[in-house]
Write an enzyme that holds these catalytic residues in place. Structure first.
Site, PDB file in Angstrom:
ATOM      1  N   ASP A   1       2.774  -4.869   8.681  1.00  0.00           N
ATOM      2  CA  ASP A   1       1.560  -4.066   8.567  1.00  0.00           C
ATOM      3  C   ASP A   1       0.386  -5.050   8.516  1.00  0.00           C
ATOM      4  O   ASP A   1       0.274  -5.861   7.585  1.00  0.00           O
ATOM      5  CB  ASP A   1       1.634  -3.213   7.291  1.00  0.00           C
ATOM      6  CG  ASP A   1       0.408  -2.326   7.088  1.00  0.00           C
ATOM      7  OD1 ASP A   1      -0.688  -2.702   7.555  1.00  0.00           O
ATOM      8  OD2 ASP A   1       0.545  -1.282   6.429  1.00  0.00           O
TER       9      ASP A   1
ATOM     10  N   ARG B   1     -12.502  -5.359  -5.941  1.00  0.00           N
ATOM     11  CA  ARG B   1     -12.181  -5.976  -4.642  1.00  0.00           C
ATOM     12  C   ARG B   1     -13.462  -6.295  -3.884  1.00  0.00           C
ATOM     13  O   ARG B   1     -14.354  -5.448  -3.773  1.00  0.00           O
ATOM     14  CB  ARG B   1     -11.386  -4.998  -3.771  1.00  0.00           C
ATOM     15  CG  ARG B   1      -9.920  -5.009  -3.973  1.00  0.00           C
ATOM     16  CD  ARG B   1      -9.148  -4.304  -2.867  1.00  0.00           C
ATOM     17  NE  ARG B   1      -9.874  -3.340  -2.043  1.00  0.00           N
ATOM     18  CZ  ARG B   1      -9.387  -2.765  -0.970  1.00  0.00           C
ATOM     19  NH1 ARG B   1      -8.157  -3.072  -0.546  1.00  0.00           N
ATOM     20  NH2 ARG B   1     -10.077  -1.883  -0.271  1.00  0.00           N
TER      21      ARG B   1
ATOM     22  N   TYR C   1     -10.076   0.458  11.354  1.00  0.00           N
ATOM     23  CA  TYR C   1     -11.354   0.798  10.691  1.00  0.00           C
ATOM     24  C   TYR C   1     -11.778  -0.232   9.660  1.00  0.00           C
ATOM     25  O   TYR C   1     -12.804  -0.053   9.017  1.00  0.00           O
ATOM     26  CB  TYR C   1     -11.285   2.196  10.055  1.00  0.00           C
ATOM     27  CG  TYR C   1     -10.009   2.507   9.291  1.00  0.00           C
ATOM     28  CD1 TYR C   1      -9.762   1.939   8.054  1.00  0.00           C
ATOM     29  CD2 TYR C   1      -9.059   3.370   9.824  1.00  0.00           C
ATOM     30  CE1 TYR C   1      -8.595   2.221   7.362  1.00  0.00           C
ATOM     31  CE2 TYR C   1      -7.887   3.666   9.145  1.00  0.00           C
ATOM     32  CZ  TYR C   1      -7.664   3.097   7.912  1.00  0.00           C
ATOM     33  OH  TYR C   1      -6.498   3.374   7.226  1.00  0.00           O
ATOM     34  N   LYS C   2     -10.995  -1.310   9.493  1.00  0.00           N
ATOM     35  CA  LYS C   2     -11.402  -2.346   8.530  1.00  0.00           C
ATOM     36  C   LYS C   2     -12.104  -3.480   9.296  1.00  0.00           C
ATOM     37  O   LYS C   2     -13.251  -3.341   9.677  1.00  0.00           O
ATOM     38  CB  LYS C   2     -10.192  -2.834   7.750  1.00  0.00           C
ATOM     39  CG  LYS C   2      -9.442  -1.738   6.974  1.00  0.00           C
ATOM     40  CD  LYS C   2      -8.286  -2.324   6.195  1.00  0.00           C
ATOM     41  CE  LYS C   2      -7.342  -1.258   5.653  1.00  0.00           C
ATOM     42  NZ  LYS C   2      -7.954  -0.415   4.611  1.00  0.00           N
TER      43      LYS C   2
ATOM     44  N   PHE D   1       0.888  -1.163   0.000  1.00  0.00           N
ATOM     45  CA  PHE D   1       0.000   0.000   0.000  1.00  0.00           C
ATOM     46  C   PHE D   1       0.930   1.218   0.000  1.00  0.00           C
ATOM     47  O   PHE D   1       1.897   1.260   0.754  1.00  0.00           O
ATOM     48  CB  PHE D   1      -0.874  -0.027   1.258  1.00  0.00           C
ATOM     49  CG  PHE D   1      -1.911   1.053   1.295  1.00  0.00           C
ATOM     50  CD1 PHE D   1      -3.144   0.853   0.698  1.00  0.00           C
ATOM     51  CD2 PHE D   1      -1.652   2.272   1.900  1.00  0.00           C
ATOM     52  CE1 PHE D   1      -4.110   1.859   0.721  1.00  0.00           C
ATOM     53  CE2 PHE D   1      -2.607   3.279   1.921  1.00  0.00           C
ATOM     54  CZ  PHE D   1      -3.832   3.073   1.330  1.00  0.00           C
TER      55      PHE D   1
HETATM   56  C1  PLP Z   1      -1.946  -1.932   4.182  1.00  0.00           C
HETATM   57  C2  PLP Z   1      -2.284  -0.510   4.561  1.00  0.00           C
HETATM   58  N1  PLP Z   1      -1.387   0.238   5.210  1.00  0.00           N
HETATM   59  C3  PLP Z   1      -1.658   1.516   5.540  1.00  0.00           C
HETATM   60  C4  PLP Z   1      -2.870   2.089   5.229  1.00  0.00           C
HETATM   61  C5  PLP Z   1      -3.120   3.541   5.530  1.00  0.00           C
HETATM   62  O1  PLP Z   1      -3.332   3.776   6.834  1.00  0.00           O
HETATM   63  P1  PLP Z   1      -3.677   5.187   7.480  1.00  0.00           P
HETATM   64  O2  PLP Z   1      -4.548   5.919   6.514  1.00  0.00           O
HETATM   65  O3  PLP Z   1      -4.391   4.780   8.729  1.00  0.00           O
HETATM   66  O4  PLP Z   1      -2.433   5.895   7.747  1.00  0.00           O
HETATM   67  C6  PLP Z   1      -3.848   1.332   4.582  1.00  0.00           C
HETATM   68  C7  PLP Z   1      -5.158   1.927   4.283  1.00  0.00           C
HETATM   69  O5  PLP Z   1      -6.053   1.339   3.732  1.00  0.00           O
HETATM   70  C8  PLP Z   1      -3.543   0.001   4.212  1.00  0.00           C
HETATM   71  O6  PLP Z   1      -4.430  -0.742   3.566  1.00  0.00           O
END
Ligand code: PLP
Length: 400
Positions: free
Chosen positions: A201, A375, A226-227, A132
């Site tokens: 992560d 998705r 939040y997921k 990501f």
């Molecule tokens: C794998 C991953 N890492 C990081 C994030 C971003 O996180 P944040 O917006 O809480 O910083 C996301 C957001 O969907 C994600 O899917």
């Protein structure tokens, strides 16, 4: 009634988590199917009342007393301990707060500092090349700050890329685009064998499958809430620092909340002991306490049961797609072996953007990821097998 509809009915009848659906607000058009919990989890029924109490009584009436009397000050550690069993961690290793991005920064710089303290020559960070984007951006900045070179590597190629120069490796447990589950135990062991530190992560795995942070000796980890943890839009993320590393964890964001004596108001920084060392500034109490209420849906639920249902849901979705969708119309990007699959199915087709818009218009809510990915996320606590059959049928109609 088609054979797959009958099968869905049977699977729903045998679903031991089926009653959990009533603990979520899933209002909306009749028959709407929500397959976007891997982006924003649905609202747990307990949250609105809790938020109203936190605002109206704790803030409105108790005001500043709530920092101590309503447990606001200790919420980051307390809620961290509530998340801990969901990711296979003993208490005292997780703090909640800040965004995932900020926690990636703390964890990765912290990991590099640990490696560099162990001896000279550790000047390379490996990062998941398919990550990501935010993790990659932050890893780039962390590398510049720590005098390291950043090397993007496919997760499966990490073992071959490790060496004496590797300081830390930042990996995703489940790939956000394809839903591929990476081998956390084996990759963590490989990183350790090279004398480096592993940062994971967990955004797309926590709450969907067993993680086993302690069992697999993970060094540091981060994740959002939040997921699959249903904390709400922008709910705070978390940081895990393994117990035996906490004394040496040197946060690049040492704020007053992680000071050994926060109300001593000293000009010199002295880090607190334990997971609290991962805190920075004043916690976002409203979001954090909404998350605490959301986590109550986990009472009486094991992650193992969630994983079993998640695999049954994605298996059934793939079966329905195979049955309904014309051959060659969409390509499955999600690995078929269970050991390599998270809790989502990603399908590639050239017109994915307009197709997803039509699905959403018809009450089947997944999401589109640039440039050509559909998705579908499956949250076992509130998605049922009839939902899955309907989603695949509507998808086939739109692709047909
Ligand atoms: C794998 C991953 N890492 C990081 C994030 C971003 O996180 P944040 O917006 O809480 O910083 C996301 C957001 O969907 C994600 O899917």
């Amino acid at each position: 009634m088609s054979e797959l509809t009958r099968k869905a009915e049977k699977l729903d009848a045998g679903d031991e988590l089926a009653a959990k659906r009533a603990e979520f607000v899933l209002d909306g058009p009749e028959g709407a199917v929500y397959l976007d919990g891997n982006s924003l989890g649905a609202l747990p029924v307990a949250v609105p009342g809790r938020v109203a109490d936190v605002v109206g009584r704790q803030w409105g009436e108790m005001r500043i007393r709530s920092w101590t009397e309503s447990g606001w000050w200790t919420a980051p550690e307390r809620i961290g301990d509530r998340i801990a069993p969901l990711v296979g961690a003993a208490a005292g290793q997780i703090v909640v707060g800040d965004s995932t991005s900020v926690n990636v920064f703390k964890a990765l710089v912290g990991a590099v500092r640990l490696a560099q303290e162990n001896g000279p020559g550790r000047d390379e960070i490996l990062v998941d090349a398919t990550t990501f984007p935010t993790d990659g951006y932050i890893a780039g900045s962390a590398a510049r700050m720590t005098g390291c070179t950043l090397r993007p590597v496919e997760p499966s190629e990490v073992p071959g890329a490790l060496g004496e120069r590797t300081a830390a490796v930042l990996l995703n447990h489940v790939d956000y685009r394809t839903g591929r589950l990476h081998d956390l135990p084996a990759l963590t062991a490989a990183v350790h064998a090279a004398g480096a530190y592993a940062v994971w992560d967990l955004c797309h795995s926590a709450g969907a499958l067993p993680v086993g942070l302690d069992a697999h000796g993970v060094d540091l980890a981060v994740g959002c809430t939040y997921k699959y943890l249903n904390g709400g839009p922008g709910s705070p993320a978390y940081l895990y620092v393994r117990a035996d590393l906490q004394d040496r964890f040197d946060s690049p964001l040492p704020g007053w909340n992680s000071h050994a004596e926060p109300f001593g108001m000293r000009s010199e920084y002295a880090p607190a002991q334990g997971a609290v060392r991962g805190r920075v500034g004043t916690p976002d109490i409203l979001s954090m306490l909404a998350l605490e209420a959301a986590l109550e849906v986990w009472d009486g639920v094991t992650v193992e049961a969630v994983r079993a249902k998640s695999l049954a849901l994605t298996d059934f979705f793939l079966e329905c797609v195979g049955e309904y969708v014309p051959e060659g119309r969409a390509e499955c990007l999600t690995p078929l072996p269970h050991a390599e699959r998270g809790s989502q199915v990603a399908l590639r087709c050239a017109d994915a953007g307009p197709v997803m818009q039509r699905l959403i218009d018809r009450g089947v809510v997944g999401d589109f990821r640039h440039p050509d990915v559909l998705r579908f996320g499956f949250t076992p606590l509130y998605v049922g097998f009839a939902d899955v059959e309907r989603a695949a049928r509507v998808l086939a109609e739109e692709l047909g």
